[in-house]
Scaffold this motif. Structure first.
Motif, PDB file in Angstrom:
ATOM      1  N   ASP A   1       0.854  -1.223  -0.114  1.00 33.93           N
ATOM      2  CA  ASP A   1      -0.066   0.095  -0.259  1.00 33.93           C
ATOM      3  C   ASP A   1       0.754   1.161  -0.095  1.00 33.93           C
ATOM      4  OD1 ASP A   1       1.001  -0.330   2.518  1.00 33.93           O
ATOM      5  OD2 ASP A   1      -1.005   0.134   3.360  1.00 33.93           O
ATOM      6  N   ALA A   2       2.037   1.194   0.448  1.00 31.11           N
ATOM      7  CA  ALA A   2       2.960   2.259   0.422  1.00 31.11           C
ATOM      8  C   ALA A   2       3.185   2.697  -0.912  1.00 31.11           C
ATOM      9  CB  ALA A   2       4.470   2.129   1.113  1.00 31.11           C
ATOM     10  N   ARG A   3       3.409   1.832  -1.849  1.00 33.05           N
ATOM     11  CA  ARG A   3       3.706   2.196  -3.679  1.00 33.05           C
ATOM     12  C   ARG A   3       2.383   2.623  -3.979  1.00 33.05           C
ATOM     13  NH1 ARG A   3       6.146  -3.146  -5.527  1.00 33.05           N
ATOM     14  NH2 ARG A   3       4.811  -3.988  -4.166  1.00 33.05           N
ATOM     15  N   VAL A   4       1.269   2.359  -3.649  1.00 35.92           N
ATOM     16  CA  VAL A   4       0.071   3.057  -4.187  1.00 35.92           C
ATOM     17  C   VAL A   4      -0.147   4.413  -3.652  1.00 35.92           C
ATOM     18  CG1 VAL A   4      -2.401   2.875  -4.202  1.00 35.92           C
ATOM     19  CG2 VAL A   4      -1.260   0.831  -4.446  1.00 35.92           C
ATOM     20  N   LEU A   5       0.233   4.549  -2.270  1.00 43.67           N
ATOM     21  CA  LEU A   5      -0.067   6.023  -1.658  1.00 43.67           C
ATOM     22  C   LEU A   5       0.887   6.969  -2.393  1.00 43.67           C
ATOM     23  CD1 LEU A   5      -1.111   8.009   0.443  1.00 43.67           C
ATOM     24  CD2 LEU A   5       0.840   6.922   2.127  1.00 43.67           C
ATOM     25  N   GLU A   6       2.184   6.387  -2.843  1.00 42.72           N
ATOM     26  CA  GLU A   6       3.247   7.264  -3.470  1.00 42.72           C
ATOM     27  C   GLU A   6       2.749   7.696  -4.797  1.00 42.72           C
ATOM     28  OE1 GLU A   6       7.940   7.074  -4.926  1.00 42.72           O
ATOM     29  OE2 GLU A   6       7.142   5.479  -3.681  1.00 42.72           O
ATOM     30  N   ALA A   7       2.174   6.756  -5.459  1.00 41.59           N
ATOM     31  CA  ALA A   7       1.541   6.799  -6.673  1.00 41.59           C
ATOM     32  C   ALA A   7       0.490   8.224  -6.600  1.00 41.59           C
ATOM     33  CB  ALA A   7       1.080   5.769  -7.375  1.00 41.59           C
ATOM     34  N   PHE A   8      -0.333   7.864  -5.632  1.00 41.97           N
ATOM     35  CA  PHE A   8      -1.441   8.998  -5.437  1.00 41.97           C
ATOM     36  C   PHE A   8      -0.890  10.156  -5.112  1.00 41.97           C
ATOM     37  CE2 PHE A   8      -5.641   6.482  -4.875  1.00 41.97           C
ATOM     38  CZ  PHE A   8      -5.418   5.744  -5.680  1.00 41.97           C
ATOM     39  N   LEU A   9      -0.034  10.170  -4.238  1.00 40.96           N
ATOM     40  CA  LEU A   9       0.791  11.645  -3.867  1.00 40.96           C
ATOM     41  C   LEU A   9       1.287  12.204  -5.015  1.00 40.96           C
ATOM     42  CD1 LEU A   9       2.021  10.726  -0.319  1.00 40.96           C
ATOM     43  CD2 LEU A   9       0.155  12.044  -0.898  1.00 40.96           C
ATOM     44  N   ASN A  10       1.782  11.448  -6.053  1.00 42.14           N
ATOM     45  CA  ASN A  10       2.328  12.033  -7.221  1.00 42.14           C
ATOM     46  C   ASN A  10       1.422  12.276  -8.314  1.00 42.14           C
ATOM     47  OD1 ASN A  10       5.259  12.031  -6.483  1.00 42.14           O
ATOM     48  ND2 ASN A  10       5.329   9.844  -6.777  1.00 42.14           N
ATOM     49  N   ASP A  11       0.256  12.112  -8.133  1.00 39.29           N
ATOM     50  CA  ASP A  11      -0.883  12.487  -9.275  1.00 39.29           C
ATOM     51  C   ASP A  11      -1.430  13.728  -8.532  1.00 39.29           C
ATOM     52  OD1 ASP A  11      -2.618  11.139 -11.213  1.00 39.29           O
ATOM     53  OD2 ASP A  11      -4.011  12.350  -9.802  1.00 39.29           O
ATOM     54  N   PRO A  12      -1.525  14.720  -9.483  1.00 38.57           N
ATOM     55  CA  PRO A  12      -1.896  15.919  -9.207  1.00 38.57           C
ATOM     56  C   PRO A  12      -3.543  16.112  -8.968  1.00 38.57           C
ATOM     57  CG  PRO A  12      -1.757  15.836 -11.737  1.00 38.57           C
ATOM     58  CD  PRO A  12      -1.034  14.675 -10.955  1.00 38.57           C
ATOM     59  N   ILE A  13      -4.329  15.200  -9.176  1.00 42.78           N
ATOM     60  CA  ILE A  13      -5.899  15.284  -8.925  1.00 42.78           C
ATOM     61  C   ILE A  13      -6.017  14.411  -7.537  1.00 42.78           C
ATOM     62  CG2 ILE A  13      -8.029  14.207  -9.512  1.00 42.78           C
ATOM     63  CD1 ILE A  13      -7.119  14.734 -12.330  1.00 42.78           C
ATOM     64  N   LEU A  14      -5.205  13.235  -7.385  1.00 41.95           N
ATOM     65  CA  LEU A  14      -5.621  12.189  -6.113  1.00 41.95           C
ATOM     66  C   LEU A  14      -4.615  12.826  -5.144  1.00 41.95           C
ATOM     67  CD1 LEU A  14      -5.507   9.115  -8.066  1.00 41.95           C
ATOM     68  CD2 LEU A  14      -7.612  10.134  -7.395  1.00 41.95           C
ATOM     69  N   ALA A  15      -3.469  13.727  -5.114  1.00 43.38           N
ATOM     70  CA  ALA A  15      -2.867  14.177  -4.275  1.00 43.38           C
ATOM     71  C   ALA A  15      -3.900  15.111  -3.281  1.00 43.38           C
ATOM     72  CB  ALA A  15      -1.553  14.764  -4.680  1.00 43.38           C
ATOM     73  N   GLU A  16      -4.959  15.579  -3.837  1.00 50.64           N
ATOM     74  CA  GLU A  16      -5.744  16.597  -3.090  1.00 50.64           C
ATOM     75  C   GLU A  16      -6.872  15.834  -2.533  1.00 50.64           C
ATOM     76  OE1 GLU A  16      -6.183  20.103  -5.599  1.00 50.64           O
ATOM     77  OE2 GLU A  16      -4.073  20.375  -5.834  1.00 50.64           O
ATOM     78  N   ARG A  17      -7.082  14.628  -2.787  1.00 49.24           N
ATOM     79  CA  ARG A  17      -8.447  13.982  -2.402  1.00 49.24           C
ATOM     80  C   ARG A  17      -7.978  12.985  -1.007  1.00 49.24           C
ATOM     81  NH1 ARG A  17      -9.229  17.451  -5.555  1.00 49.24           N
ATOM     82  NH2 ARG A  17     -10.501  17.039  -7.705  1.00 49.24           N
ATOM     83  N   PRO A  18      -9.045  13.015  -0.109  1.00 47.16           N
ATOM     84  CA  PRO A  18      -9.091  12.355   1.145  1.00 47.16           C
ATOM     85  C   PRO A  18      -9.269  10.887   0.820  1.00 47.16           C
ATOM     86  CG  PRO A  18     -11.080  13.366   1.057  1.00 47.16           C
ATOM     87  CD  PRO A  18     -10.309  14.020  -0.243  1.00 47.16           C
ATOM     88  N   VAL A  19      -8.377  10.281  -0.004  1.00 40.19           N
ATOM     89  CA  VAL A  19      -8.675   8.834  -0.190  1.00 40.19           C
ATOM     90  C   VAL A  19      -7.562   7.950   0.637  1.00 40.19           C
ATOM     91  CG1 VAL A  19      -8.298   7.068  -1.917  1.00 40.19           C
ATOM     92  CG2 VAL A  19      -9.042   9.306  -2.536  1.00 40.19           C
ATOM     93  N   GLU A  20      -8.133   7.017   1.639  1.00 38.86           N
ATOM     94  CA  GLU A  20      -7.367   6.132   2.284  1.00 38.86           C
ATOM     95  C   GLU A  20      -6.907   4.644   1.307  1.00 38.86           C
ATOM     96  OE1 GLU A  20      -8.843   5.272   6.065  1.00 38.86           O
ATOM     97  OE2 GLU A  20      -9.549   7.298   6.168  1.00 38.86           O
ATOM     98  N   ILE A  21      -5.864   4.257   1.666  1.00 36.69           N
ATOM     99  CA  ILE A  21      -5.390   2.998   0.928  1.00 36.69           C
ATOM    100  C   ILE A  21      -5.320   1.771   1.871  1.00 36.69           C
ATOM    101  CG2 ILE A  21      -3.964   2.016  -0.632  1.00 36.69           C
ATOM    102  CD1 ILE A  21      -3.275   5.230  -1.400  1.00 36.69           C
ATOM    103  N   ASP A  22      -6.045   0.912   1.949  1.00 39.74           N
ATOM    104  CA  ASP A  22      -5.751  -0.445   2.742  1.00 39.74           C
ATOM    105  C   ASP A  22      -5.312  -1.519   1.847  1.00 39.74           C
ATOM    106  OD1 ASP A  22      -6.419   1.089   4.767  1.00 39.74           O
ATOM    107  OD2 ASP A  22      -8.643   0.762   4.579  1.00 39.74           O
ATOM    108  N   GLU A  23      -4.460  -2.124   2.592  1.00 42.18           N
ATOM    109  CA  GLU A  23      -4.054  -3.629   1.998  1.00 42.18           C
ATOM    110  C   GLU A  23      -4.649  -4.615   2.647  1.00 42.18           C
ATOM    111  OE1 GLU A  23       0.044  -5.201  -0.019  1.00 42.18           O
ATOM    112  OE2 GLU A  23       0.311  -4.435   2.087  1.00 42.18           O
ATOM    113  N   GLU A  24      -5.453  -5.395   2.165  1.00 41.29           N
ATOM    114  CA  GLU A  24      -6.249  -6.483   2.553  1.00 41.29           C
ATOM    115  C   GLU A  24      -5.038  -7.759   2.562  1.00 41.29           C
ATOM    116  OE1 GLU A  24     -10.796  -6.719   1.381  1.00 41.29           O
ATOM    117  OE2 GLU A  24      -9.436  -7.085  -0.155  1.00 41.29           O
ATOM    118  N   ARG A  25      -4.486  -7.875   1.673  1.00 42.89           N
ATOM    119  CA  ARG A  25      -3.435  -8.921   1.797  1.00 42.89           C
ATOM    120  C   ARG A  25      -2.507  -8.538   0.661  1.00 42.89           C
ATOM    121  NH1 ARG A  25      -8.307 -11.111   0.270  1.00 42.89           N
ATOM    122  NH2 ARG A  25      -8.794 -11.757  -1.711  1.00 42.89           N
ATOM    123  N   PRO A  26      -1.510  -9.092   0.630  1.00 43.75           N
ATOM    124  CA  PRO A  26      -0.313  -8.942  -0.486  1.00 43.75           C
ATOM    125  C   PRO A  26      -1.100  -8.739  -1.618  1.00 43.75           C
ATOM    126  CG  PRO A  26       0.452 -10.112   0.951  1.00 43.75           C
ATOM    127  CD  PRO A  26      -0.992 -10.160   1.483  1.00 43.75           C
ATOM    128  N   GLY A  27      -0.834  -7.640  -2.482  1.00 44.62           N
ATOM    129  CA  GLY A  27      -1.513  -7.384  -3.803  1.00 44.62           C
ATOM    130  C   GLY A  27      -2.957  -6.848  -3.958  1.00 44.62           C
TER     131      GLY A  27
END
Length: 68
Positions: A1-27
């Motif tokens: 989930d850290a890599r998805v969070l990084e991708a969202f933070l680097n996106d100009p739209i999603l970086a400004e949205r309150p989106v939480e990312i949870d990892e249920e299990r690997p992948g």
């Protein structure tokens, strides 16, 4: 989930949205939060699926109602 969070933070739209990312299990990622429309939901899912190692994305995003 850290890599998805990084991708969202680097996106100009999603970086400004309150989106939480949870990892249920690997992948397997679950997206929670608010976005501004269906286009942003599709965009968030596309970004998450593009992250190496992500094989499943479940979205639980809601569209924020516009205030008048």
């Amino acid at each position: 989930d850290a890599r998805v969070l990084e991708a969202f933070l680097n996106d100009p739209i999603l970086a400004e949205r309150p989106v939480e990312i949870d990892e249920e299990r690997p992948g397997s990622i679950v997206l929670h939060g608010e976005v501004r429309g269906a286009r942003e939901i599709r965009h968030a899912v596309t970004i998450a699926r593009g992250v190496p190692g992500v094989v499943r994305v479940r979205e639980r995003l809601t569209v924020r109602k516009r205030s008048r």
